[in-house]
Motif scaffolding. Sequence first.
Motif, mmCIF file in Angstrom:
data_model
loop_
_atom_site.group_PDB
_atom_site.id
_atom_site.type_symbol
_atom_site.label_atom_id
_atom_site.label_comp_id
_atom_site.label_asym_id
_atom_site.label_seq_id
_atom_site.Cartn_x
_atom_site.Cartn_y
_atom_site.Cartn_z
ATOM 1 N N ASP A 161 131.964 61.010 52.254
ATOM 2 C CA ASP A 161 132.233 62.254 51.531
ATOM 3 C C ASP A 161 133.116 63.233 52.298
ATOM 4 O O ASP A 161 133.297 64.372 51.868
ATOM 5 C CB ASP A 161 130.913 62.941 51.181
ATOM 6 N N ALA A 162 133.689 62.806 53.420
ATOM 7 C CA ALA A 162 134.530 63.707 54.217
ATOM 8 C C ALA A 162 135.854 63.972 53.504
ATOM 9 O O ALA A 162 136.424 63.081 52.872
ATOM 10 C CB ALA A 162 134.792 63.107 55.596
ATOM 11 N N PRO A 163 136.389 65.198 53.595
ATOM 12 C CA PRO A 163 137.638 65.512 52.886
ATOM 13 C C PRO A 163 138.860 64.832 53.482
ATOM 14 O O PRO A 163 139.833 64.555 52.789
ATOM 15 C CB PRO A 163 137.732 67.039 53.011
ATOM 16 N N PRO A 184 121.342 58.720 64.803
ATOM 17 C CA PRO A 184 120.515 58.518 63.602
ATOM 18 C C PRO A 184 120.673 59.619 62.574
ATOM 19 O O PRO A 184 120.469 59.387 61.372
ATOM 20 C CB PRO A 184 119.088 58.453 64.162
ATOM 21 N N TRP A 185 121.032 60.810 63.005
ATOM 22 C CA TRP A 185 121.183 61.913 62.055
ATOM 23 C C TRP A 185 122.301 61.626 61.042
ATOM 24 O O TRP A 185 122.278 62.139 59.933
ATOM 25 C CB TRP A 185 121.448 63.225 62.790
ATOM 26 N N LYS A 186 123.255 60.766 61.403
ATOM 27 C CA LYS A 186 124.325 60.435 60.461
ATOM 28 C C LYS A 186 123.811 59.571 59.309
ATOM 29 O O LYS A 186 124.340 59.628 58.196
ATOM 30 C CB LYS A 186 125.469 59.741 61.192
ATOM 31 N N VAL A 187 122.794 58.760 59.571
ATOM 32 C CA VAL A 187 122.199 57.962 58.498
ATOM 33 C C VAL A 187 121.517 58.886 57.498
ATOM 34 O O VAL A 187 121.628 58.708 56.276
ATOM 35 C CB VAL A 187 121.207 56.937 59.071
ATOM 36 N N GLU A 188 120.811 59.888 58.011
ATOM 37 C CA GLU A 188 120.150 60.859 57.132
ATOM 38 C C GLU A 188 121.183 61.571 56.264
ATOM 39 O O GLU A 188 121.005 61.717 55.043
ATOM 40 C CB GLU A 188 119.368 61.865 57.979
ATOM 41 N N ARG A 189 122.286 61.997 56.874
ATOM 42 C CA ARG A 189 123.344 62.664 56.112
ATOM 43 C C ARG A 189 123.931 61.740 55.052
ATOM 44 O O ARG A 189 124.198 62.148 53.919
ATOM 45 C CB ARG A 189 124.467 63.109 57.059
ATOM 46 N N ALA A 190 124.155 60.468 55.437
ATOM 47 C CA ALA A 190 124.768 59.515 54.505
ATOM 48 C C ALA A 190 123.865 59.247 53.311
ATOM 49 O O ALA A 190 124.342 59.143 52.173
ATOM 50 C CB ALA A 190 125.092 58.208 55.236
ATOM 51 N N ALA A 214 120.431 59.877 47.554
ATOM 52 C CA ALA A 214 119.076 59.347 47.706
ATOM 53 C C ALA A 214 118.043 60.474 47.591
ATOM 54 O O ALA A 214 118.296 61.617 47.997
ATOM 55 C CB ALA A 214 118.931 58.659 49.056
ATOM 56 N N GLU A 215 116.890 60.129 47.062
ATOM 57 C CA GLU A 215 115.767 61.065 47.002
ATOM 58 C C GLU A 215 114.974 60.922 48.302
ATOM 59 O O GLU A 215 113.934 60.270 48.365
ATOM 60 C CB GLU A 215 114.887 60.764 45.784
ATOM 61 N N LEU A 216 115.506 61.545 49.339
ATOM 62 C CA LEU A 216 114.976 61.375 50.691
ATOM 63 C C LEU A 216 113.855 62.369 50.942
ATOM 64 O O LEU A 216 114.085 63.577 50.992
ATOM 65 C CB LEU A 216 116.111 61.564 51.709
ATOM 66 N N VAL A 238 126.158 49.372 54.875
ATOM 67 C CA VAL A 238 127.392 50.137 54.688
ATOM 68 C C VAL A 238 128.561 49.274 55.163
ATOM 69 O O VAL A 238 128.362 48.277 55.855
ATOM 70 C CB VAL A 238 127.361 51.469 55.473
ATOM 71 N N LYS A 239 129.767 49.675 54.786
ATOM 72 C CA LYS A 239 130.953 48.926 55.191
ATOM 73 C C LYS A 239 132.093 49.882 55.488
ATOM 74 O O LYS A 239 132.101 51.038 55.028
ATOM 75 C CB LYS A 239 131.365 47.937 54.104
ATOM 76 N N ALA A 240 133.062 49.415 56.267
ATOM 77 C CA ALA A 240 134.257 50.194 56.554
ATOM 78 C C ALA A 240 135.292 49.905 55.469
ATOM 79 O O ALA A 240 135.717 48.763 55.303
ATOM 80 C CB ALA A 240 134.819 49.833 57.922
#
Length: 340
Positions: free
Chosen positions: A206-208, A248-254, A260-262, A316-318
């Motif tokens: 979601d980065a611009p 790990p915080w990047k997984v939470e953001r993703a 996701a209903e996290l 995830v994938k690149a």
Amino acid sequence: MKLNTPRWWYTRDARHGAAARTLLRPLSWVWAGVTARRIARAEPVDPGVPVISVGNLTVGGSGKTPVTREAIRLLREAGIDAHGLSRGYGGSLREPTRVDAAIHTAADVGDEPLMLALGGPTWIAHDRVAGARAAAAAGAAIMILDDAHQNPTLKKTLSLVVVDGETRGDEWPFGDGSVFPSGPMREKLRTGLSRADAVVVLLPADAPGVDPELLAAFGDLPVHVARLTPAAPPPRGPILGFAGIAKPWKVERALDAAGAELVDFAPFPDHAAFRDADLAFLADRASRFGARLVTTEKDWFRLPPEWRTRVISWPVKATFENEAAFQALLLGAVRTYSAR
């Protein structure tokens, strides 16, 4: 490297973690000096096939493995028998071994090689030269090295550096530029870039776009932009996420960005070995919310077999913005080697 990654590593404000930075700085000088001497004194070996290195300049968390897997896929799509090669961090096997997900576990070969093996033939070897030679003898037409920018033992046809492109707020991929352990760098930025042929900037889905200041840091090096995108949508309904990766915080953001209903998220150290007690705690907490457990593909491979049916893997994938240009770069390495 199994550690809880300090958040202050990735801030440009040296006041964050100032006491720790000051205390650890002498060790950083030693680390940087040892790395520089090891690279300068090496005599790289040509294994008989072209070698593409996919590495980074920081300690974990840049997205090397998804980029490596995509490089293998694009070469094989073009008819080139590309094989991956990893040191197999976290695995017990040391001799050159072709990874087989049907018989090997993360305890045998490490978690990242199991991920790579989903996309094409993959080898592990503590001795990269021996591993490359074994793969070449088995028919590999080109080797893709995962996490080898600071490993000088093989002669590289193309060296790619993967950079985490997220720069929100004061969060910066290179922190204040300090070398481990007072910062995230494996070596100084200019030193590492001097051995690179191109840079891959990996952005969140979601980065611009890429920060112009970050682009300027790479000078005249070619830059290829990719996004870390979900290979599948997150599960519907409440989920409790957890991850044992460098950031790990990047997984939470993703997960949040993917809709996701996290209900909760639990971070673990990089390459964490999940204990039954840890997983039982997570399962109990998830049940309180009526949620399912979700983790990364990399973490899922490290789960005890009896837990894999109880935890959902979220891969995830690149995804490259200009896939054709990146594929052309890879194929150029094959032509360069053939024209020697």
